[in-house]
Design an enzyme around this catalytic site. Structure first.
Site, short mmCIF file in Angstrom:
data_model
loop_
_atom_site.label_atom_id
_atom_site.label_comp_id
_atom_site.label_asym_id
_atom_site.label_seq_id
_atom_site.Cartn_x
_atom_site.Cartn_y
_atom_site.Cartn_z
N GLY A 22 8.11 -6.53 -15.18
CA GLY A 22 6.71 -6.80 -14.91
C GLY A 22 5.92 -5.51 -14.97
N ARG A 23 6.09 -4.70 -13.92
CA ARG A 23 5.37 -3.43 -13.81
C ARG A 23 5.54 -2.56 -15.05
NH1 ARG A 23 4.69 -0.89 -8.87
NH2 ARG A 23 6.42 -2.15 -8.09
N TYR A 47 0.06 -5.04 -10.16
CA TYR A 47 -0.10 -5.29 -8.73
C TYR A 47 -1.45 -4.84 -8.18
CZ TYR A 47 4.79 -6.40 -9.10
OH TYR A 47 5.99 -6.97 -9.49
N ARG A 71 -1.94 -1.25 -2.50
CA ARG A 71 -0.60 -0.68 -2.54
C ARG A 71 -0.43 0.59 -1.69
NH1 ARG A 71 1.30 1.31 -6.84
NH2 ARG A 71 3.47 0.77 -6.37
N TYR A 90 2.62 0.17 1.15
CA TYR A 90 3.89 0.89 1.15
C TYR A 90 3.77 2.30 0.62
CZ TYR A 90 3.72 -2.04 -3.09
OH TYR A 90 3.32 -2.74 -4.21
N GLY A 108 12.39 -4.45 -12.43
CA GLY A 108 12.36 -3.31 -11.53
C GLY A 108 12.31 -1.96 -12.18
N CYS A 133 -13.50 -0.96 6.06
CA CYS A 133 -13.53 -0.54 7.47
C CYS A 133 -12.11 -0.44 8.04
CB CYS A 133 -14.38 -1.51 8.28
SG CYS A 133 -16.08 -1.62 7.74
N GLU A 134 -11.31 0.39 7.44
CA GLU A 134 -9.93 0.63 7.86
C GLU A 134 -9.62 2.10 7.63
OE1 GLU A 134 -7.76 -1.50 9.12
OE2 GLU A 134 -8.87 -3.39 8.82
#
Length: 438
Positions: free
Chosen positions: A302-303, A396, A335, A339, A258, A366-367
């Site tokens: 990880g990140r 990610y 991402r 969020y 984290g 198309c969003e």
């Protein structure tokens, strides 16, 4: 501590400086507005591989792995493969592997990770996941529910080592979608309710299972080292309760990962040096207080290991009324839509003296929510065909990519010492249609 306080300014006559701390350490400003990374021209790389294309600086990853080893010399480091599940990255790191599916187990084994260095996570482990874990002889499985403990007792090979995942009730002050240690989450056993202590007893009652230790994970993008110290205090208290109730001393404490990384200019850098002092010292003090031997510390970054090593290159497709639309979007980086993750970007490949203005970088899908970055200062003469580089895209992006609108996923290319090598090739239309049997 801000980025500007950590690194000196980098610049080249006529070009705006790089935003320190957001780009891989081998990134350099080159003539004509270009950037190089790992000794490779990014403009030429985009011409060779097409866009979008995701690149990784191997030197950045190696450097961060070295920093972690030096900061926590006695700890086990397990790479959280969900951040970037790629065999070439696991081979580069040579850490243990934190996995959470049969697919990630297969990837880790294919990369040469020994079974004893595989930790299997996930709040839901399907029968296929467990079968893969047993076949790989995974060293540890993290139990996340009472039902899962019962499944492990019935199916696991004798002597299977188990960590119990604990929800310690520590608020890491991150986005609610990234916080995993507060009450009411789907992960683990509550410490406050006594469920965690009961879960350890449940594992100990199974003759075929071996309780190896405790696990917790505070969430992602955690900036405050005090949160880890508080987690250590609560987890050591639980270790003492286990000893007092069951007469067993558990020898591993997994604090998850984290560690935060900055994504935009001005964001703070995680204080790794402070964490390296505070976490082990708190662990020793609390163990002394409870008269416990110090368990082996396990960390699962990880990140922090891979995010800053990544750059994504896009071509501008259209410019209109404050929007710059590119040839990628939420299929290669969901991402922002998931969020509210925020990014910056930079024009590369040509020099311009045009003033900069804030724009929104929109994706191709198309969003209405397909927006990659907002309030990004780009030159007023930005035009179709221009090349944009988005930093901090190593974590990610590849892992969360999809085929929305049947768009193929981009390639992943590693850069080092002037050489570009493909880790994952571009997805083709043939790939997209291969599973469609209609």
């Amino acid at each position: 501590m801000t980025l500007a306080e950590v690194l000196p300014s980098v610049g080249l006559a006529g070009e705006p400086p790089l935003d320190e701390g957001l780009w891989p350490r081998t990134t350099r400003l080159a003539g004509g507005g270009d950037l190089t990374c790992g000794g490779v021209s990014l403009s030429r790389l985009a011409a060779r591989f097409g866009t979008p294309v995701q690149v990784l600086d191997e030197t950045e990853i190696r450097h961060r792995a070295h920093l972690l080893r030096a900061a926590f010399p006695g700890a086990e480091i397990a790479f959280a493969t969900k951040a970037l599940p790629v065999r070439g990255v696991l081979r580069l790191l040579d850490f243990s592997a934190d996995v959470c599916s049969a697919g990630e187990i297969a990837m880790a084994r294919s990369a040469g990770v020994p079974g004893e260095r595989i930790l299997v996570h996930g709040n839901v482990k399907t029968p296929e996941d467990l079968k893969a874990a047993f076949t790989a002889r995974a060293g540890r499985i993290v139990a996340d529910s009472a039902d899962e403990i019962d499944q492990l007792a019935a199916l696991a090979p004798a002597g299977q080592r188990v960590l119990v995942r604990v929800t310690p009730g520590v608020d890491a002050h991150t986005h609610r979608a990234l916080a995993t240690a507060v009450e009411g989450q789907k992960f683990g056993f509550s410490l406050a309710s006594g469920a965690a202590l009961d879960a350890v007893g449940r594992v100990l009652a199974q003759p075929g299972l071996r309780a190896a230790g405790l696990h917790c994970h505070l969430g992602s993008q955690v900036r405050d080292t005090a949160a880890y110290a508080e987690a250590v205090r609560r987890m050591v208290h639980l270790l003492a309760q286990v000893r007092d109730r069951h007469g067993v001393t558990l020898d591993q404490l997994d604090l998850g990962g984290g560690f935060a990384v900055p994504y935009r200019p001005g964001e703070a850098v995680f204080d790794l040096t402070g964490a390296a002092r505070r976490i082990p010292s708190t662990l020793r003090l609390e163990c002394d207080h409870h008269r416990l031997p110090v368990p082996r510390l396990v960390l699962e970054p990880g990140r922090w290991l891979v995010a800053t090593a990544g750059i994504t290159l896009y071509r501008v497709a259209a410019v209109k009324s404050g929007f710059v639309a590119v040839d990628g979007g939420m299929s290669d980086n969901p991402r922002p839509a998931l969020y509210g993750a925020r990014y910056t970007a930079r024009l590369i490949g040509r020099h311009t003296k045009a003033p900069r203005r804030p724009v929104t970088i929109a994706g191709r899908h198309c969003e209405a929510g397909d927006v990659l970055a907002e309030d990004v200062p780009l030159p007023a003469d930005i035009r179709p065909g221009d090349l944009l580089a988005v930093p901090v895209s190593g974590a990610y992006h590849h892992a969360l990519a999809s085929n929305y609108n049947l768009v193929g996923r981009p390639p992943l290319v590693a850069l080092a010492e002037g050489i570009a090598r493909v880790l994952v090739r571009r997805e083709t239309e043939e790939d997209l249609l291969r599973r469609d049997l209609g």
